[in-house]
Design an enzyme around this catalytic site. Structure first.
Site, mmCIF file in Angstrom:
data_model
loop_
_atom_site.group_PDB
_atom_site.id
_atom_site.type_symbol
_atom_site.label_atom_id
_atom_site.label_comp_id
_atom_site.label_asym_id
_atom_site.label_seq_id
_atom_site.Cartn_x
_atom_site.Cartn_y
_atom_site.Cartn_z
ATOM 1 N N ASP A 150 0.685 -1.278 0.263
ATOM 2 C CA ASP A 150 -0.097 0.033 0.068
ATOM 3 C C ASP A 150 0.901 1.265 0.063
ATOM 4 O O ASP A 150 2.038 1.298 0.401
ATOM 5 C CB ASP A 150 -0.843 -0.068 1.251
ATOM 6 C CG ASP A 150 -2.010 -0.997 1.295
ATOM 7 O OD1 ASP A 150 -2.986 -0.852 1.981
ATOM 8 O OD2 ASP A 150 -2.207 -1.656 0.412
ATOM 9 N N ASP A 151 0.209 2.331 -0.415
ATOM 10 C CA ASP A 151 0.605 3.634 -0.221
ATOM 11 C C ASP A 151 1.962 4.335 -1.108
ATOM 12 O O ASP A 151 2.222 5.410 -1.077
ATOM 13 C CB ASP A 151 0.986 3.734 1.396
ATOM 14 C CG ASP A 151 -0.118 3.995 2.196
ATOM 15 O OD1 ASP A 151 0.225 4.039 3.500
ATOM 16 O OD2 ASP A 151 -1.181 3.672 1.563
ATOM 17 N N HIS A 200 -5.984 2.657 -4.332
ATOM 18 C CA HIS A 200 -5.717 2.848 -3.025
ATOM 19 C C HIS A 200 -6.407 4.212 -2.753
ATOM 20 O O HIS A 200 -5.954 4.757 -1.493
ATOM 21 C CB HIS A 200 -4.349 2.651 -2.394
ATOM 22 C CG HIS A 200 -4.425 2.471 -0.934
ATOM 23 N ND1 HIS A 200 -5.346 1.561 0.022
ATOM 24 C CD2 HIS A 200 -3.708 2.921 0.232
ATOM 25 C CE1 HIS A 200 -5.196 1.762 0.954
ATOM 26 N NE2 HIS A 200 -4.224 2.538 1.290
ATOM 27 N N HIS A 204 -5.850 9.190 0.436
ATOM 28 C CA HIS A 204 -5.826 8.400 1.726
ATOM 29 C C HIS A 204 -6.565 9.115 2.770
ATOM 30 O O HIS A 204 -6.451 8.865 3.763
ATOM 31 C CB HIS A 204 -4.354 8.118 2.212
ATOM 32 C CG HIS A 204 -4.281 6.845 2.838
ATOM 33 N ND1 HIS A 204 -4.594 6.664 4.134
ATOM 34 C CD2 HIS A 204 -3.661 5.699 2.460
ATOM 35 C CE1 HIS A 204 -4.214 5.249 4.438
ATOM 36 N NE2 HIS A 204 -3.754 4.860 3.598
ATOM 37 N N HIS A 291 3.594 -2.171 3.374
ATOM 38 C CA HIS A 291 3.876 -1.019 2.758
ATOM 39 C C HIS A 291 4.960 -0.626 1.729
ATOM 40 O O HIS A 291 6.232 -1.001 2.250
ATOM 41 C CB HIS A 291 3.637 0.110 3.593
ATOM 42 C CG HIS A 291 2.280 0.133 4.446
ATOM 43 N ND1 HIS A 291 1.961 -0.769 5.277
ATOM 44 C CD2 HIS A 291 1.207 0.889 4.108
ATOM 45 C CE1 HIS A 291 0.752 -0.455 5.703
ATOM 46 N NE2 HIS A 291 0.378 0.374 5.126
#
Length: 339
Positions: A150-151, A200, A204, A291
């Site tokens: 993620d991210d 994603h 955020h 991540h």
């Protein structure tokens, strides 16, 4: 009777003190500095020791100033290992101008108890060129797991792609839209290597706090950015923080993927600890959350992947995992594992 109660209270207090001291001994606090306007992103450790913390602040300050002058992006991350009498700290420093990237690794040994920097060393990395990844066959009768990231993307994503390519395995990357700019080539490489790209959200934000229109906008912005780079849309959705409800499920036109193994890499920044969390309870059909923005996560893969392969696991994308496990995905459906 009063004496027994007193003994119990003292014993309980003593146990709590031991737990507190143990946590203090093991815990290194992660601090962050983000300046999105100037493309500056720094993760650095806090030791709760004025000598060491002041030293690290002074140590990082010149890179911050140089980053503003030299390039468009300054990115600093770290990994550490707690040894018997010291902490081995590794700082990863990236400075970017256009397509040029200057990368440095700074290692220092720290005696926390005495507030002393024992040793320092600097290594400058060379740039890498990448070859296209070749597809491989999946055996549905063998155990498999999906590594998800993620991210990203950022410069650590390139290192993670290096490792996945090295071992001939795949992963699923849930792209954060606000990190796409200046990292288009990394996303291109993901696609070339046959990695799966998921959405994603753009910024955020917690989706349960947003209107339907804002949620749709968050999704569409990422879709359009990824499509412009690789000519295809993200295949899956992972809501920010993995949070969803009935309303959010109804808005999604793709499967929602969360996880059942959380490495807590954002918290620990310790490659061995991250690897231990994966290997402790890993099982066939797991979806593992990591991540790709942290160097400790990349380093942990050099431990995790060989061990998983040695134990007979295949490392596949989420879509491959669910397909070969006979799970039919639906738009708005939520999937955390394929066991």
């Amino acid at each position: 009777m009063k004496k027994n109660i007193f003994i119990i209270l003292i014993s309980t207090l003593f146990i709590f003190v031991l737990i507190y001291l143990y946590d203090r001994k093991e815990e290194i606090l992660n601090l962050e500095y983000r300046d999105y306007q100037n493309h500056i992103s720094i993760d650095y450790p806090y030791f709760n020791n004025s000598v060491i913390d002041n030293y690290l602040n002074d140590y990082l300050e010149p890179f911050l100033k140089q980053g503003n002058d030299w390039g468009d992006l300054l990115f600093i991350d770290y990994d550490y290992e707690k040894l018997e009498d010291k902490i081995e700290l590794i700082l990863y420093i990236y400075q970017e101008k256009g397509s040029l990237v200057q990368k440095e690794i700074h290692q220092m040994d720290i005696d926390v108890d005495n507030g002393v920097i024992l040793e320092q060393d600097t290594v400058v990395d060379a740039s890498l060129e990448y070859d296209a990844y070749q597809q491989r066959i999946i055996d549905k009768d063998k155990p498999m797991v999906a590594l998800t990231f993620d991210d990203g993307p950022n410069h650590n994503t390139s290192r993670i792609l290096d490792i996945l390519e090295k071992y001939g395995v795949k992963g699923t990357f849930f792209i954060l839209g606000c990190n796409v700019e200046s990292n288009e080539k990394i996303i291109e490489r993901m696609s070339q290597l046959g990695m799966e790209i998921g959405n994603h959200m753009y910024s955020h934000k917690l989706l349960t706090k947003l209107s339907n229109e804002k949620i749709t906008e968050e999704v569409k912005k990422v879709d359009d950015l990824v499509f412009d780079i690789v000519d295809k849309y993200p295949t899956l959705i992972r809501p920010s923080y993995g949070t969803f409800n009935k309303r959010i499920k109804g808005l999604m036109d793709r499967p929602i993927v969360i996880w059942n193994v959380d490495t807590l890499d954002w918290k620990y920044h310790n490659s061995k600890r991250i690897a231990a969390r994966v290997m402790k309870d890993v099982d066939d059909g797991d979806i593992i959350l990591m991540h790709d923005i942290y160097r400790a996560t990349a380093n942990s893969l050099e431990i995790v992947i060989p061990k998983l392969l040695e134990e007979g696991y295949q490392l596949v994308t989420v879509s491959e995992l669910l397909y070969y496990k006979g799970i039919e995905m639906e738009a708005g459906g939520v999937y955390s594992h394929a066991s």
